[in-house]
Design a protein around this motif. Structure first.
Motif, mmCIF file in Angstrom:
data_model
loop_
_atom_site.group_PDB
_atom_site.id
_atom_site.type_symbol
_atom_site.label_atom_id
_atom_site.label_comp_id
_atom_site.label_asym_id
_atom_site.label_seq_id
_atom_site.Cartn_x
_atom_site.Cartn_y
_atom_site.Cartn_z
ATOM 1 N N GLY A 47 0.829 -1.203 0.000
ATOM 2 C CA GLY A 47 0.000 0.000 0.000
ATOM 3 C C GLY A 47 0.862 1.251 0.000
ATOM 4 N N ILE A 48 0.201 2.385 0.118
ATOM 5 C CA ILE A 48 0.886 3.677 0.084
ATOM 6 C C ILE A 48 0.658 4.419 1.402
ATOM 7 C CG2 ILE A 48 0.744 6.002 -0.884
ATOM 8 C CD1 ILE A 48 2.447 4.345 -2.555
ATOM 9 N N VAL A 49 1.731 4.932 1.970
ATOM 10 C CA VAL A 49 1.658 5.850 3.100
ATOM 11 C C VAL A 49 2.301 7.153 2.625
ATOM 12 C CG1 VAL A 49 2.335 6.330 5.475
ATOM 13 C CG2 VAL A 49 1.783 3.982 4.786
ATOM 14 N N ALA A 84 8.180 7.045 -10.306
ATOM 15 C CA ALA A 84 7.354 5.839 -10.216
ATOM 16 C C ALA A 84 8.222 4.668 -9.783
ATOM 17 C CB ALA A 84 6.682 5.533 -11.555
ATOM 18 N N LEU A 85 7.650 3.789 -8.972
ATOM 19 C CA LEU A 85 8.302 2.541 -8.570
ATOM 20 C C LEU A 85 7.505 1.394 -9.168
ATOM 21 C CD1 LEU A 85 9.617 4.536 -6.544
ATOM 22 C CD2 LEU A 85 9.613 2.686 -4.870
ATOM 23 N N VAL A 86 8.177 0.582 -9.978
ATOM 24 C CA VAL A 86 7.558 -0.545 -10.665
ATOM 25 C C VAL A 86 8.573 -1.683 -10.687
ATOM 26 C CG1 VAL A 86 6.090 0.930 -12.109
ATOM 27 C CG2 VAL A 86 8.368 0.270 -12.915
ATOM 28 N N THR A 171 9.440 7.018 0.230
ATOM 29 C CA THR A 171 8.244 7.411 -0.511
ATOM 30 C C THR A 171 6.966 6.848 0.098
ATOM 31 O OG1 THR A 171 8.539 5.506 -1.994
ATOM 32 C CG2 THR A 171 9.490 7.611 -2.693
ATOM 33 N N GLY A 172 7.092 5.892 1.032
ATOM 34 C CA GLY A 172 5.915 5.248 1.594
ATOM 35 C C GLY A 172 5.300 4.235 0.661
ATOM 36 N N PHE A 173 6.073 3.783 -0.335
ATOM 37 C CA PHE A 173 5.603 2.804 -1.318
ATOM 38 C C PHE A 173 5.906 1.404 -0.785
ATOM 39 C CE2 PHE A 173 5.966 0.132 -5.068
ATOM 40 C CZ PHE A 173 4.937 0.561 -5.884
ATOM 41 N N HIS A 174 4.905 0.743 -0.249
ATOM 42 C CA HIS A 174 5.101 -0.573 0.357
ATOM 43 C C HIS A 174 4.639 -1.666 -0.603
ATOM 44 C CE1 HIS A 174 4.695 1.641 4.463
ATOM 45 N NE2 HIS A 174 5.898 1.765 3.935
ATOM 46 N N TYR A 175 5.376 -2.734 -0.648
ATOM 47 C CA TYR A 175 5.061 -3.847 -1.547
ATOM 48 C C TYR A 175 5.438 -5.159 -0.879
ATOM 49 C CZ TYR A 175 10.095 -3.664 -2.336
ATOM 50 O OH TYR A 175 11.455 -3.667 -2.153
ATOM 51 N N VAL A 176 4.898 -6.253 -1.381
ATOM 52 C CA VAL A 176 5.227 -7.585 -0.861
ATOM 53 C C VAL A 176 5.417 -8.532 -2.037
ATOM 54 C CG1 VAL A 176 4.041 -7.297 1.354
ATOM 55 C CG2 VAL A 176 2.782 -8.179 -0.616
ATOM 56 N N ARG A 177 6.278 -9.513 -1.848
ATOM 57 C CA ARG A 177 6.464 -10.550 -2.866
ATOM 58 C C ARG A 177 5.273 -11.501 -2.863
ATOM 59 N NH1 ARG A 177 11.191 -11.536 -5.487
ATOM 60 N NH2 ARG A 177 12.990 -10.252 -4.905
ATOM 61 N N GLN A 187 6.911 -12.302 -8.134
ATOM 62 C CA GLN A 187 5.956 -11.263 -8.430
ATOM 63 C C GLN A 187 5.831 -10.333 -7.220
ATOM 64 O OE1 GLN A 187 4.298 -11.265 -11.624
ATOM 65 N NE2 GLN A 187 5.872 -12.814 -11.957
ATOM 66 N N PHE A 188 5.230 -9.164 -7.434
ATOM 67 C CA PHE A 188 5.092 -8.197 -6.356
ATOM 68 C C PHE A 188 3.674 -7.634 -6.346
ATOM 69 C CE2 PHE A 188 9.528 -8.307 -7.455
ATOM 70 C CZ PHE A 188 10.196 -8.223 -6.237
ATOM 71 N N ALA A 189 3.123 -7.513 -5.166
ATOM 72 C CA ALA A 189 1.853 -6.814 -4.980
ATOM 73 C C ALA A 189 2.168 -5.405 -4.500
ATOM 74 C CB ALA A 189 0.983 -7.540 -3.954
#
Length: 287
Positions: A47-49, A84-86, A171-177, A187-189
Motif C-alpha cells: 500500500g501507500i503511506v 514511479a516505482l515498478v 516514498t511510503g511505497f510498500h510492496y510484498v512478494r 511477483q510483487f503486490a
C-alpha cells in the motif's frame, strides 16, 4: 393438505434457515462469502503511506539503463521530478502505470529534460539495465518526445535491495512478494501510483490509479517546481483547485471560485459606480 402437514413443512424450512445461519456464525460470525472476499494477510503490507515533504535518499546508489552507476541525487537539480516505482518483468499493473504516466505527462504539455525529469526505479533487485533500457524506450515512444533532451531527462534505474528499500521507505511505497503462476516468489503486490518530488528531493504529491489526467499531472509538476514553470493559466487553476492527499487527485475548490466570483462582481459594481458618478460631475453632463 392437512394442518399438521403444513406445520411440519414450515418447521422444516425454519430448521434449514436456522442451520444456515448457525453455519455462517461458525465462520467467525461472518456472513457466507466474507472469508473469500477478505484481503489475504500477506497482502496487507502492500500500500501507500504518503510522506509529503519528506526527503528522498539522494545518496542511494542505483544503475541506470546504460549500466552506469548513479546516485539518486544525480537527478535532482533545478527541475521537479515525476517518480514511479515498478518492476520491469511485471506483466499486468506496471505497464499500465508507466503507460498512464507517459500519457499524462504528454498531455501536460511540458518538455521532459527541460521543465521536469522522470525517474522510474525497479523494486526488483533481479531486474537488469537491459530490462530498464527496453522499458525506457517504450516509455519515450508513448511520451512522444525524442532526441537528446528527452533521453537525458528520462531515467530508468535498477539497484540492490538496500537502495530499493531506502527509496520505498522514503516514498511510503510498500510492496510484498507474491507467487507467480509457476509458484515462484518472483511477483510483487503493490499500489498503482505516480509520485512527484521537488528539485530539492522532497516528496510533493501522489496521483493514484492507472490513468492520470493531464490537468492533474501538470498541476502536480507546477506545485513540485514551486510554481517556477507555471503560466498565468496554471496559477488560476491552482487557485481554483485543491490537491486532496486522501484521494490522490485534484478537486475543484468551490469556495475559492465563489469567493473569486464575488470579488469580480464587487469590483465590477465599484467600477460602474465610479464611472456613473464621474459622468455626473463632468461639465455639460446630463442631470
Amino acid at each position: 393438505m392437512g394442518l399438521r402437514v403444513r406445520l411440519a413443512l414450515v418447521a422444516a424450512m425454519l430448521g434449514v434457515v436456522a442451520g444456515g445461519m448457525a453455519f455462517a456464525q461458525g465462520l467467525g460470525g461472518k456472513p457466507l462469502g466474507a472469508t473469500a472476499q477478505e484481503m489475504p494477510a500477506y497482502l496487507k503490507g502492500a500500500g501507500i503511506v504518503e510522506r509529503l515533504n519528506q526527503p528522498l535518499p539522494l545518496s542511494a546508489q542505483f544503475v541506470d539503463e546504460a549500466g552506469k552507476p548513479v546516485a539518486l541525487g544525480d537527478y535532482f537539480h533545478q527541475r521537479p521530478v515525476a517518480l514511479a516505482l515498478v518492476y520491469f518483468h511485471c506483466g499486468m499493473l506496471c505497464p499500465q502505470v508507466l503507460h498512464g504516466m507517459a500519457v499524462g505527462l504528454k498531455g501536460a504539455d511540458f518538455t521532459v529534460g527541460k521543465d521536469y525529469d522522470v525517474v522510474v526505479a525497479s523494486i526488483d533487485p533481479m531486474d537488469k539495465p537491459d530490462d530498464a533500457a527496453k522499458a525506457k524506450a517504450e516509455f519515450l515512444q508513448t511520451l512522444g518526445q525524442s532526441g537528446p533532451t528527452a533521453e537525458a531527462g528520462v531515467h530508468f534505474l535498477t539497484g540492490e535491495q538496500a537502495a530499493i528499500t531506502a527509496l520505498s521507505e522514503a516514498t511510503g511505497f510498500h510492496y510484498v512478494r507474491t507467487p507467480g503462476p509457476d509458484g515462484k516468489m518472483d511477483q510483487f503486490a503493490h499500489s498503482s501510483v505516480v509520485m512527484f518530488a521537488t528539485p530539492e528531493g522532497k516528496m510533493s504529491e501522489y496521483l493514484a490509479g492507472i490513468e492520470y489526467p493531464a490537468r492533474d499531472v501538470r498541476l502536480a509538476l507546477v506545485d513540485a517546481s514551486h510554481n517556477k514553470i507555471a503560466t498565468l493559466k496554471d496559477l488560476v487553476l491552482i487557485y481554483c483547485c485543491n490537491y486532496v492527499p486522501s484521494a490522490g487527485k485534484y478537486t475543484v475548490a468551490v469556495l475559492r471560485i465563489l469567493g473569486f466570483a464575488a470579488m469580480v462582481t464587487l469590483l465590477g459594481i465599484g467600477l460602474m459606480f465610479y464611472f456613473l458618478t464621474r459622468r455626473r460631475r463632468m461639465p455639460g453632463a446630463a442631470a
